[in-house]
Design a protein around this motif. Sequence first.
Motif, short mmCIF file in Angstrom:
data_model
loop_
_atom_site.label_atom_id
_atom_site.label_comp_id
_atom_site.label_asym_id
_atom_site.label_seq_id
_atom_site.Cartn_x
_atom_site.Cartn_y
_atom_site.Cartn_z
N VAL A 8 0.84 -1.20 0.00
CA VAL A 8 0.00 0.00 0.00
C VAL A 8 0.88 1.26 0.00
N ILE A 9 1.93 1.26 0.81
CA ILE A 9 2.84 2.41 0.83
C ILE A 9 3.47 2.61 -0.54
N GLY A 10 3.91 1.52 -1.16
CA GLY A 10 4.50 1.62 -2.49
C GLY A 10 3.53 2.19 -3.50
N LYS A 11 2.27 1.75 -3.43
CA LYS A 11 1.26 2.24 -4.37
C LYS A 11 0.97 3.72 -4.12
N ALA A 12 0.94 4.13 -2.87
CA ALA A 12 0.72 5.54 -2.55
C ALA A 12 1.82 6.41 -3.16
N ILE A 13 3.06 5.93 -3.13
CA ILE A 13 4.17 6.67 -3.73
C ILE A 13 3.97 6.79 -5.23
N LEU A 14 3.64 5.67 -5.89
CA LEU A 14 3.46 5.69 -7.34
C LEU A 14 2.29 6.59 -7.76
N GLU A 15 1.24 6.62 -6.93
CA GLU A 15 0.09 7.46 -7.24
C GLU A 15 0.28 8.89 -6.75
N GLU A 16 1.39 9.15 -6.08
CA GLU A 16 1.71 10.47 -5.52
C GLU A 16 0.60 10.95 -4.58
N ILE A 17 0.19 10.05 -3.69
CA ILE A 17 -0.83 10.35 -2.69
C ILE A 17 -0.14 10.43 -1.33
N PRO A 18 -0.16 11.59 -0.66
CA PRO A 18 0.51 11.73 0.64
C PRO A 18 -0.05 10.74 1.66
N VAL A 19 0.82 10.23 2.50
CA VAL A 19 0.44 9.29 3.55
C VAL A 19 0.27 10.06 4.86
N PRO A 20 -0.97 10.18 5.38
CA PRO A 20 -1.20 10.96 6.59
C PRO A 20 -0.92 10.18 7.87
N ALA A 21 0.18 9.47 7.90
CA ALA A 21 0.57 8.69 9.08
C ALA A 21 2.00 9.06 9.43
N ARG A 22 2.26 9.29 10.69
CA ARG A 22 3.59 9.71 11.11
C ARG A 22 4.43 8.47 11.42
N PHE A 23 4.84 7.80 10.37
CA PHE A 23 5.69 6.63 10.54
C PHE A 23 7.09 7.07 10.98
N HIS A 24 7.73 6.20 11.77
CA HIS A 24 9.06 6.51 12.27
C HIS A 24 10.10 6.41 11.14
N PRO A 25 11.14 7.25 11.16
CA PRO A 25 12.17 7.20 10.11
C PRO A 25 12.80 5.83 9.92
N CYS A 26 12.90 5.03 11.00
CA CYS A 26 13.49 3.69 10.86
C CYS A 26 12.68 2.81 9.92
N LEU A 27 11.37 3.02 9.88
CA LEU A 27 10.54 2.25 8.96
C LEU A 27 10.97 2.53 7.52
N PHE A 28 11.23 3.78 7.21
CA PHE A 28 11.66 4.13 5.85
C PHE A 28 13.07 3.62 5.56
N ARG A 29 13.92 3.59 6.58
CA ARG A 29 15.26 3.05 6.40
C ARG A 29 15.18 1.57 6.02
N VAL A 30 14.27 0.84 6.67
CA VAL A 30 14.11 -0.58 6.35
C VAL A 30 13.57 -0.75 4.93
N LEU A 31 12.57 0.05 4.56
CA LEU A 31 12.01 -0.06 3.22
C LEU A 31 13.07 0.16 2.15
N LEU A 32 14.01 1.07 2.42
CA LEU A 32 15.04 1.38 1.43
C LEU A 32 16.16 0.36 1.41
#
Length: 371
Positions: A133-157
């Motif tokens: 879902v996060i990946g699809k939100a990025i592709l659709e350029e839809i902002p995610v209104p959830a304050r996820f922690h930076p470590c979550l994004f580090r893992v995704l990358l």
Amino acid sequence: LRSFCEVVREAQAEKGRWMLSVSRSSIVDTVCSEFSRADKKTLLKKPNVKFRGEPGIDAGGLTKEMFNIFFKTLTSGDCDLFECAEDAEHPTYLPTKEPLPPSGEEGNGADAGDDFGFGGDGLLDAYEAIGRVIGKAILEEIPVPARFHPCLFRVLLRGSDFQPNLHELEAFSPTEARSCRQMLAMEDVDMLCLEFEEEDGGHDVTNENVKEYARLRAKHELLGRRRARLEAMRRGFGDYPTLSHLRLFTVFELTSVVCGNQVVTAQELIAKLNIRGFYNSETPAHLREIVRAMTNDERQRFVSFITASTVLPPGDKQITITHVSWGPERLPLAHTCFDRLDLPEYDDKDVLKGKIMWCLDNLEMAGFGEA
């Protein structure tokens, strides 16, 4: 990155539409079910959302609404898939770290329905779907209104094999970070009679190994038993081959895209600053001048450094800049859970600018050596 996503969306239009049927009353369960069932070709199609029991044709608005409700529900406190620290004034969210329930055992991590199991492997399937879902939100350029922690994004990358820093620990749990700072500042840590976890050797904590102990505490708190769930999210995120290009970007840049890369003007940022404790000082005026001279990217980094978010605090919430009495040789210290920056007195504007820009250039390096 935005140009790249636009090219992907144009290619999607030629692949047909992806029909999604979701329920407002069980939004997490039904969205996870739809994303879990979709094959990789379907994931790349343009979504067409239908809310069950409601009329309406999706011309883009219903898709945005689905993403918005889904992410807000994940971090609302009513869903057990994500958690924040109770002591955080401005909480950031990570997957819960409770042990996985046995396969087939129903959990309450999401709404019931759609035969989507949330026990054992089913729970990991849910996190994998959330990564999609996060990946699809990025592709659709839809902002995610959830304050996820930076470590979550580090893992995704880049996966979960990294050492979280003290700045990231404070963004999740200010109490835990404060405890680490106090421990690191002690002249004789032996008096605390601390021991490493058994999995880390179980030996005593001494002045010689206290930094390693603090690093492991941060790693256990931010990763630890969350690792399997974070890696499941990364697997789902990786189901979009086109997103492999994101590895070229930083965590800050990914956060900017996921949260909505809004323009932060100097006027808006300065209006949010609550500068206090400076008397007969030029530091506040120097700080405002530095903010005015920043690029939009630098202003976003400044906001991210203090708040762990790339967008300004909503409503009447402010960013507090507090005078501290330590010497000008020290760096500013951000408290992301309180949207606060502790700022020493810097008589020279160039020194102040140099200290701030160093922090902005090293957002992922704020480590235990600076405690």
